[in-house]
Design a protein around this motif. Structure first.
Motif, mmCIF file in Angstrom:
data_model
loop_
_atom_site.group_PDB
_atom_site.id
_atom_site.type_symbol
_atom_site.label_atom_id
_atom_site.label_comp_id
_atom_site.label_asym_id
_atom_site.label_seq_id
_atom_site.Cartn_x
_atom_site.Cartn_y
_atom_site.Cartn_z
ATOM 1 N N ASN A 298 33.364 34.196 17.477
ATOM 2 C CA ASN A 298 34.431 33.215 17.324
ATOM 3 C C ASN A 298 35.028 32.710 16.216
ATOM 4 O O ASN A 298 34.631 33.181 15.234
ATOM 5 C CB ASN A 298 33.674 31.829 17.917
ATOM 6 C CG ASN A 298 33.477 31.522 19.298
ATOM 7 O OD1 ASN A 298 33.586 32.695 20.122
ATOM 8 N ND2 ASN A 298 32.804 30.693 19.882
ATOM 9 N N ASP A 299 36.309 32.411 16.233
ATOM 10 C CA ASP A 299 37.234 32.180 15.060
ATOM 11 C C ASP A 299 36.538 30.957 14.226
ATOM 12 O O ASP A 299 36.699 29.907 14.914
ATOM 13 C CB ASP A 299 38.660 31.837 15.660
ATOM 14 C CG ASP A 299 39.371 31.666 14.490
ATOM 15 O OD1 ASP A 299 38.972 31.574 13.360
ATOM 16 O OD2 ASP A 299 40.577 31.341 14.637
ATOM 17 N N ALA A 300 35.888 31.167 13.221
ATOM 18 C CA ALA A 300 35.288 30.214 12.571
ATOM 19 C C ALA A 300 36.123 29.336 11.753
ATOM 20 O O ALA A 300 35.927 28.003 11.184
ATOM 21 C CB ALA A 300 34.255 30.929 11.549
ATOM 22 N N VAL A 301 37.366 29.697 11.513
ATOM 23 C CA VAL A 301 38.479 28.604 10.971
ATOM 24 C C VAL A 301 38.814 27.720 12.000
ATOM 25 O O VAL A 301 38.776 26.583 11.632
ATOM 26 C CB VAL A 301 39.714 29.363 10.755
ATOM 27 C CG1 VAL A 301 40.797 28.643 10.158
ATOM 28 C CG2 VAL A 301 39.426 30.692 9.587
ATOM 29 N N GLN A 302 39.047 27.804 13.219
ATOM 30 C CA GLN A 302 39.283 26.792 14.139
ATOM 31 C C GLN A 302 37.990 26.299 14.623
ATOM 32 O O GLN A 302 37.984 25.184 15.256
ATOM 33 C CB GLN A 302 40.118 27.465 15.313
ATOM 34 C CG GLN A 302 41.387 27.982 15.055
ATOM 35 C CD GLN A 302 42.323 28.312 16.271
ATOM 36 O OE1 GLN A 302 42.224 27.912 17.407
ATOM 37 N NE2 GLN A 302 42.597 29.653 16.255
ATOM 38 N N TYR A 303 36.932 27.014 14.747
ATOM 39 C CA TYR A 303 35.521 26.467 15.017
ATOM 40 C C TYR A 303 34.613 26.756 13.889
ATOM 41 O O TYR A 303 33.646 27.572 14.142
ATOM 42 C CB TYR A 303 35.065 27.148 16.526
ATOM 43 C CG TYR A 303 36.102 26.901 17.564
ATOM 44 C CD1 TYR A 303 35.993 25.708 18.234
ATOM 45 C CD2 TYR A 303 37.466 27.797 17.728
ATOM 46 C CE1 TYR A 303 36.887 25.805 19.445
ATOM 47 C CE2 TYR A 303 38.162 27.626 18.561
ATOM 48 C CZ TYR A 303 38.072 26.572 19.541
ATOM 49 O OH TYR A 303 38.867 26.359 20.481
ATOM 50 N N PRO A 304 34.445 25.869 12.856
ATOM 51 C CA PRO A 304 33.611 25.988 11.806
ATOM 52 C C PRO A 304 32.325 25.862 12.110
ATOM 53 O O PRO A 304 31.327 26.523 11.546
ATOM 54 C CB PRO A 304 34.050 24.852 10.837
ATOM 55 C CG PRO A 304 34.789 23.843 11.501
ATOM 56 C CD PRO A 304 35.442 24.636 12.634
ATOM 57 N N GLN A 305 31.886 25.441 13.289
ATOM 58 C CA GLN A 305 30.372 25.154 13.800
ATOM 59 C C GLN A 305 29.924 26.509 14.454
ATOM 60 O O GLN A 305 28.845 26.629 14.420
ATOM 61 C CB GLN A 305 30.452 23.986 14.937
ATOM 62 C CG GLN A 305 31.106 24.404 16.105
ATOM 63 C CD GLN A 305 32.523 23.898 16.290
ATOM 64 O OE1 GLN A 305 33.274 24.078 15.259
ATOM 65 N NE2 GLN A 305 32.829 23.506 17.464
ATOM 66 N N ASP A 306 30.549 27.434 14.264
ATOM 67 C CA ASP A 306 30.262 28.875 14.703
ATOM 68 C C ASP A 306 30.488 29.748 13.628
ATOM 69 O O ASP A 306 30.438 31.020 13.826
ATOM 70 C CB ASP A 306 31.257 29.314 15.795
ATOM 71 C CG ASP A 306 30.888 28.598 17.014
ATOM 72 O OD1 ASP A 306 29.683 28.121 17.223
ATOM 73 O OD2 ASP A 306 31.801 28.694 17.930
ATOM 74 N N GLY A 307 30.509 29.356 12.320
ATOM 75 C CA GLY A 307 30.591 29.965 11.037
ATOM 76 C C GLY A 307 29.420 30.726 10.796
ATOM 77 O O GLY A 307 28.372 30.006 11.218
ATOM 78 N N PRO A 308 29.156 31.629 9.721
ATOM 79 C CA PRO A 308 28.169 32.247 9.248
ATOM 80 C C PRO A 308 27.029 31.175 8.884
ATOM 81 O O PRO A 308 25.675 31.436 9.205
ATOM 82 C CB PRO A 308 28.568 33.167 8.035
ATOM 83 C CG PRO A 308 30.006 33.394 8.360
ATOM 84 C CD PRO A 308 30.514 32.155 9.300
ATOM 85 N N GLU A 309 27.370 30.239 8.040
ATOM 86 C CA GLU A 309 26.186 29.224 7.539
ATOM 87 C C GLU A 309 25.512 28.604 8.561
ATOM 88 O O GLU A 309 24.368 28.368 8.905
ATOM 89 C CB GLU A 309 26.753 28.201 6.645
ATOM 90 C CG GLU A 309 25.789 27.401 5.845
ATOM 91 C CD GLU A 309 24.556 28.125 5.148
ATOM 92 O OE1 GLU A 309 23.250 27.872 5.334
ATOM 93 O OE2 GLU A 309 24.770 29.273 4.768
#
Length: 185
Positions: free
Chosen positions: A79-90
């Motif tokens: 998922n695109d973590a820019v638009q969906y930061p809850q799906d980012g690496p951290e």
């Protein structure tokens, strides 16, 4: 949440290679690091999808059981973590710890791996045989949030049992269904 089904990649397709960061350990993981001569399962997941949240307990139970039988596992979030930061690496690292994933949770920042696998939804599940050829793709089982069908993993468990027994791929394979992968614009 828009329901999206998996695209059902052609059986026999060779597993696309990848080299991605494991959000838990920070190490780079390649397909060969998780492949097993008995079979390998690749999950496409994400943190916020209600379908993934629903199946997480069974994914953990199933992976723990089948790792003991020699099956390799990895999960990938594209998922695109820019638009969906809850799906980012951290956040992925936190989710892996909270849920207890017994497999690497890899981040596909460029989304090239999801495209190579023709992944469409979360969860999207791919099982490869010991030669790295697609054996099963589809759903975990018929359970979905709020449908009152018990979460058993029966479809994926049956496919893995057949694979371990040396049987041909199951004739009936149902697509997985969940949230669409959040593609970059």
């Amino acid at each position: 949440m828009a329901l999206t089904e998996s695209k059902m990649m052609r059986l026999g397709t060779v597993a696309p290679n990848f080299s991605l960061e494991d959000t838990v350990t920070g190490e780079t993981v390649q397909l060969g690091d998780v492949e097993s001569p008995h079979g390998t399962v690749i999950f496409f997941l994400c943190n916020h999808c209600p379908y993934v949240i629903h199946v997480n307990p069974e994914l953990v139970r199933l992976a723990n059981a089948y790792k003991k039988k020699g099956i390799g596992f990895a999960a990938i979030s594209s998922n695109d973590a820019v638009q969906y930061p809850q799906d980012g690496p951290e956040a992925m690292k936190q989710t892996a710890a909270k849920v207890g994933y017994p497999f690497p949770y890899l981040y596909d920042k460029t989304q090239e791996v999801a495209k190579a696998y023709d992944a469409a939804c979360t969860p999207d599940i791919f099982v490869f045989d010991g030669r790295g050829r697609l054996y099963y793709r589809g759903r975990l089982d018929g359970s979905r949030p709020n449908n009152d069908v018990p979460l058993t993993g029966e479809d994926l468990r049956a496919a893995l049992d057949h694979l371990l027994a040396g049987d041909p791929p199951p004739e009936q394979q149902y697509p997985s269904a969940g949230c669409n992968i959040k593609w970059k614009n």
